[in-house]
Design an enzyme around this catalytic site. Sequence first.
Site, PDB file in Angstrom:
ATOM      1  N   LYS A  66      60.517 -15.962 -18.963  1.00 48.38           N
ATOM      2  CA  LYS A  66      61.044 -16.856 -20.010  1.00 48.38           C
ATOM      3  C   LYS A  66      61.193 -18.311 -19.552  1.00 48.38           C
ATOM      4  O   LYS A  66      61.962 -19.084 -20.122  1.00 48.38           O
ATOM      5  CB  LYS A  66      62.396 -16.366 -20.599  1.00 48.38           C
ATOM      6  CG  LYS A  66      62.465 -14.923 -20.998  1.00 48.38           C
ATOM      7  CD  LYS A  66      61.201 -14.388 -21.577  1.00 48.38           C
ATOM      8  CE  LYS A  66      60.877 -14.832 -22.966  1.00 48.38           C
ATOM      9  NZ  LYS A  66      59.530 -14.321 -23.389  1.00 48.38           N
ATOM     10  N   GLY A  68      58.433 -20.281 -19.372  1.00 46.50           N
ATOM     11  CA  GLY A  68      57.285 -21.034 -19.879  1.00 46.50           C
ATOM     12  C   GLY A  68      55.961 -20.498 -19.338  1.00 46.50           C
ATOM     13  O   GLY A  68      54.957 -21.218 -19.319  1.00 46.50           O
ATOM     14  N   THR A  69      55.965 -19.243 -18.936  1.00 49.57           N
ATOM     15  CA  THR A  69      54.762 -18.600 -18.376  1.00 49.57           C
ATOM     16  C   THR A  69      53.586 -18.666 -19.345  1.00 49.57           C
ATOM     17  O   THR A  69      52.463 -19.006 -18.955  1.00 49.57           O
ATOM     18  CB  THR A  69      55.067 -17.106 -18.086  1.00 49.57           C
ATOM     19  OG1 THR A  69      56.401 -16.969 -17.650  1.00 49.57           O
ATOM     20  CG2 THR A  69      54.090 -16.522 -17.090  1.00 49.57           C
ATOM     21  N   THR A  70      53.844 -18.333 -20.595  1.00 48.47           N
ATOM     22  CA  THR A  70      52.773 -18.263 -21.602  1.00 48.47           C
ATOM     23  C   THR A  70      52.138 -19.646 -21.795  1.00 48.47           C
ATOM     24  O   THR A  70      50.924 -19.771 -21.923  1.00 48.47           O
ATOM     25  CB  THR A  70      53.360 -17.773 -22.946  1.00 48.47           C
ATOM     26  OG1 THR A  70      54.261 -16.695 -22.678  1.00 48.47           O
ATOM     27  CG2 THR A  70      52.283 -17.316 -23.896  1.00 48.47           C
ATOM     28  N   TRP A  71      52.982 -20.649 -21.800  1.00 46.05           N
ATOM     29  CA  TRP A  71      52.513 -22.043 -21.940  1.00 46.05           C
ATOM     30  C   TRP A  71      51.644 -22.413 -20.734  1.00 46.05           C
ATOM     31  O   TRP A  71      50.538 -22.939 -20.884  1.00 46.05           O
ATOM     32  CB  TRP A  71      53.735 -22.949 -22.033  1.00 46.05           C
ATOM     33  CG  TRP A  71      53.460 -24.366 -22.416  1.00 46.05           C
ATOM     34  CD1 TRP A  71      52.309 -24.872 -22.964  1.00 46.05           C
ATOM     35  CD2 TRP A  71      54.359 -25.476 -22.266  1.00 46.05           C
ATOM     36  NE1 TRP A  71      52.463 -26.220 -23.172  1.00 46.05           N
ATOM     37  CE2 TRP A  71      53.705 -26.610 -22.754  1.00 46.05           C
ATOM     38  CE3 TRP A  71      55.660 -25.590 -21.778  1.00 46.05           C
ATOM     39  CZ2 TRP A  71      54.305 -27.867 -22.769  1.00 46.05           C
ATOM     40  CZ3 TRP A  71      56.263 -26.836 -21.787  1.00 46.05           C
ATOM     41  CH2 TRP A  71      55.589 -27.965 -22.283  1.00 46.05           C
ATOM     42  N   HIS A 120      55.663 -12.270 -11.908  1.00 41.43           N
ATOM     43  CA  HIS A 120      57.060 -12.734 -11.904  1.00 41.43           C
ATOM     44  C   HIS A 120      57.728 -12.421 -10.562  1.00 41.43           C
ATOM     45  O   HIS A 120      58.923 -12.650 -10.394  1.00 41.43           O
ATOM     46  CB  HIS A 120      57.848 -12.063 -13.033  1.00 41.43           C
ATOM     47  CG  HIS A 120      57.421 -12.497 -14.407  1.00 41.43           C
ATOM     48  ND1 HIS A 120      57.296 -13.815 -14.765  1.00 41.43           N
ATOM     49  CD2 HIS A 120      57.099 -11.780 -15.510  1.00 41.43           C
ATOM     50  CE1 HIS A 120      56.910 -13.897 -16.028  1.00 41.43           C
ATOM     51  NE2 HIS A 120      56.773 -12.675 -16.500  1.00 41.43           N
ATOM     52  N   ARG A 142      62.726 -23.464 -15.202  1.00 42.57           N
ATOM     53  CA  ARG A 142      63.348 -23.992 -16.409  1.00 42.57           C
ATOM     54  C   ARG A 142      64.856 -23.998 -16.221  1.00 42.57           C
ATOM     55  O   ARG A 142      65.372 -23.196 -15.423  1.00 42.57           O
ATOM     56  CB  ARG A 142      62.970 -23.034 -17.547  1.00 42.57           C
ATOM     57  CG  ARG A 142      63.429 -23.446 -18.895  1.00 42.57           C
ATOM     58  CD  ARG A 142      63.044 -22.408 -19.914  1.00 42.57           C
ATOM     59  NE  ARG A 142      63.166 -22.978 -21.234  1.00 42.57           N
ATOM     60  CZ  ARG A 142      63.020 -22.306 -22.348  1.00 42.57           C
ATOM     61  NH1 ARG A 142      62.728 -21.023 -22.307  1.00 42.57           N
ATOM     62  NH2 ARG A 142      63.160 -22.894 -23.512  1.00 42.57           N
ATOM     63  N   ARG A 274      59.304 -18.585 -29.516  1.00 42.26           N
ATOM     64  CA  ARG A 274      60.542 -18.560 -30.298  1.00 42.26           C
ATOM     65  C   ARG A 274      60.826 -19.963 -30.812  1.00 42.26           C
ATOM     66  O   ARG A 274      60.408 -20.319 -31.909  1.00 42.26           O
ATOM     67  CB  ARG A 274      61.702 -18.016 -29.442  1.00 42.26           C
ATOM     68  CG  ARG A 274      62.983 -17.707 -30.213  1.00 42.26           C
ATOM     69  CD  ARG A 274      64.070 -17.214 -29.268  1.00 42.26           C
ATOM     70  NE  ARG A 274      64.467 -18.229 -28.305  1.00 42.26           N
ATOM     71  CZ  ARG A 274      65.485 -19.069 -28.460  1.00 42.26           C
ATOM     72  NH1 ARG A 274      66.222 -18.999 -29.542  1.00 42.26           N
ATOM     73  NH2 ARG A 274      65.775 -19.969 -27.531  1.00 42.26           N
ATOM     74  N   LYS A 275      61.489 -20.807 -30.003  1.00 47.05           N
ATOM     75  CA  LYS A 275      61.814 -22.172 -30.434  1.00 47.05           C
ATOM     76  C   LYS A 275      61.087 -23.225 -29.621  1.00 47.05           C
ATOM     77  O   LYS A 275      60.798 -24.306 -30.116  1.00 47.05           O
ATOM     78  CB  LYS A 275      63.321 -22.410 -30.285  1.00 47.05           C
ATOM     79  CG  LYS A 275      64.167 -21.993 -31.450  1.00 47.05           C
ATOM     80  CD  LYS A 275      65.542 -22.623 -31.279  1.00 47.05           C
ATOM     81  CE  LYS A 275      66.484 -22.241 -32.390  1.00 47.05           C
ATOM     82  NZ  LYS A 275      67.856 -22.701 -32.084  1.00 47.05           N
TER      83      LYS A 275
HETATM   84  P1  A3P Z   1      62.397 -20.081 -26.096  1.00 50.29           P
HETATM   85  O1  A3P Z   1      62.826 -18.647 -26.185  1.00 50.29           O
HETATM   86  O2  A3P Z   1      63.483 -20.965 -25.567  1.00 50.29           O
HETATM   87  O3  A3P Z   1      61.821 -20.609 -27.354  1.00 50.29           O
HETATM   88  P2  A3P Z   1      57.638 -17.073 -21.139  1.00 50.29           P
HETATM   89  O4  A3P Z   1      56.305 -17.488 -21.605  1.00 50.29           O
HETATM   90  O5  A3P Z   1      57.854 -17.264 -19.666  1.00 50.29           O
HETATM   91  O6  A3P Z   1      57.984 -15.715 -21.617  1.00 50.29           O
HETATM   92  O7  A3P Z   1      58.675 -18.104 -21.776  1.00 50.29           O
HETATM   93  C1  A3P Z   1      58.924 -18.064 -23.159  1.00 50.29           C
HETATM   94  C2  A3P Z   1      59.579 -19.356 -23.551  1.00 50.29           C
HETATM   95  O8  A3P Z   1      58.580 -20.396 -23.590  1.00 50.29           O
HETATM   96  C3  A3P Z   1      60.123 -19.265 -24.966  1.00 50.29           C
HETATM   97  O9  A3P Z   1      61.228 -20.172 -25.008  1.00 50.29           O
HETATM   98  C4  A3P Z   1      58.945 -19.759 -25.782  1.00 50.29           C
HETATM   99  O10 A3P Z   1      59.283 -20.178 -27.076  1.00 50.29           O
HETATM  100  C5  A3P Z   1      58.455 -20.904 -24.915  1.00 50.29           C
HETATM  101  N1  A3P Z   1      57.062 -21.252 -25.152  1.00 50.29           N
HETATM  102  C6  A3P Z   1      56.017 -20.425 -25.395  1.00 50.29           C
HETATM  103  N2  A3P Z   1      54.897 -21.115 -25.576  1.00 50.29           N
HETATM  104  C7  A3P Z   1      55.221 -22.423 -25.458  1.00 50.29           C
HETATM  105  C8  A3P Z   1      54.473 -23.639 -25.584  1.00 50.29           C
HETATM  106  N3  A3P Z   1      53.186 -23.634 -25.857  1.00 50.29           N
HETATM  107  N4  A3P Z   1      55.135 -24.798 -25.407  1.00 50.29           N
HETATM  108  C9  A3P Z   1      56.457 -24.816 -25.116  1.00 50.29           C
HETATM  109  N5  A3P Z   1      57.222 -23.708 -25.009  1.00 50.29           N
HETATM  110  C10 A3P Z   1      56.609 -22.521 -25.179  1.00 50.29           C
END
Ligand code: A3P
Length: 308
Positions: A66, A68-71, A120, A142, A274-275
């Site tokens: 959580k 920002g891994t996906t980003w 992770h 983060r 999410r947000k």
């Molecule tokens: P929030 O729950 O605060 O919105 P992970 O990818 O490590 O699981 O992290 C997920 C967090 O990154 C979530 O935060 C998600 O909304 C946010 N996130 C996913 N894609 C993103 C993007 N392209 N840019 C910024 N934040 C992103």
Amino acid sequence: MERSEESIDQILAKLEKVKDPVRDNYYYYCYQGFWIQEVILKRILSFPIDQFVAQDDDILLTSCPKSGTTWLQSLVFSIVKRNSNSNSNNPLISSNPHDLIHPLELSLNDESKQRIMFTHFPYSALPPSIKHSKCKIIYICRNPLDLFISHWHFVHQILGDVIEPNHLEECFDMFCKGIHAFGPFWEHILGFWKVSLEMPERILFLKYEELKKDNVFFIKKIADFLGFPFSTEEENRGVPKEIEKMCSFENMKNVDVNKTSKHSLGMSNSSFFRKGEIGDWVNYLTPEMAEIGKKLIEEKFGESGLMF
Ligand code: A3P
């Protein structure tokens, strides 16, 4: 060779465990010095991860869940594969980043060149071959309070539960004790921080908040670090800016595959978006909890020079 269920149960039986406050009969286990949920530990243990053989051209993306891994996955994929895909056939339009970049344990038998993987695992628990190779590692962290709130939502979302405020306090208490997915967060973050200072050519340490502030700067920084710098011609064409746009939260959240499909592990792709905001913890933590959290962050990170 994959481990049998019996041998996994034997390993689990010897580990310290703490009950998950949200789920009945569900535990966090302390494995190799970090805490991890039962279902994830069982999956990881089914692979002989210590036998992972790193290649010098591997790219490993690392984080506490959580953060920002996906980003980061979508950015690195876009940077490295930018010459293989046109805008119209960009794989990020048809696949969630987690289906393009696989966890380390699923890459054991992948012998292709230039593998991009994620994990992770804390630095201390990475397979020895990764530490001894020249592969590149990118870590994203983060603000821990945002990480906590993001994870708390994620767990409730995948469980399909109603979010109960009393769980928030119990979960926060566990988080502050370091008992959360791949926690303690301070050891996770500081572990990668320290090696990134010792080996800046091998480990790039990023912060979610900084990426939010100046994404194009960090897209170029990542490209330079990985050895895929943008040419002047690419910069003039606005390629880094296009990558920023493609990987932006708004765009990724609204791509069809991320709105409607499921990830191969069963959760919906939408649960990864999410947000995407900085400081959302303020909407959930009581002033008392925030005070405890801030003190803990100061205590754990004060000397490191890391600020959140
Ligand atoms: P929030 O729950 O605060 O919105 P992970 O990818 O490590 O699981 O992290 C997920 C967090 O990154 C979530 O935060 C998600 O909304 C946010 N996130 C996913 N894609 C993103 C993007 N392209 N840019 C910024 N934040 C992103």
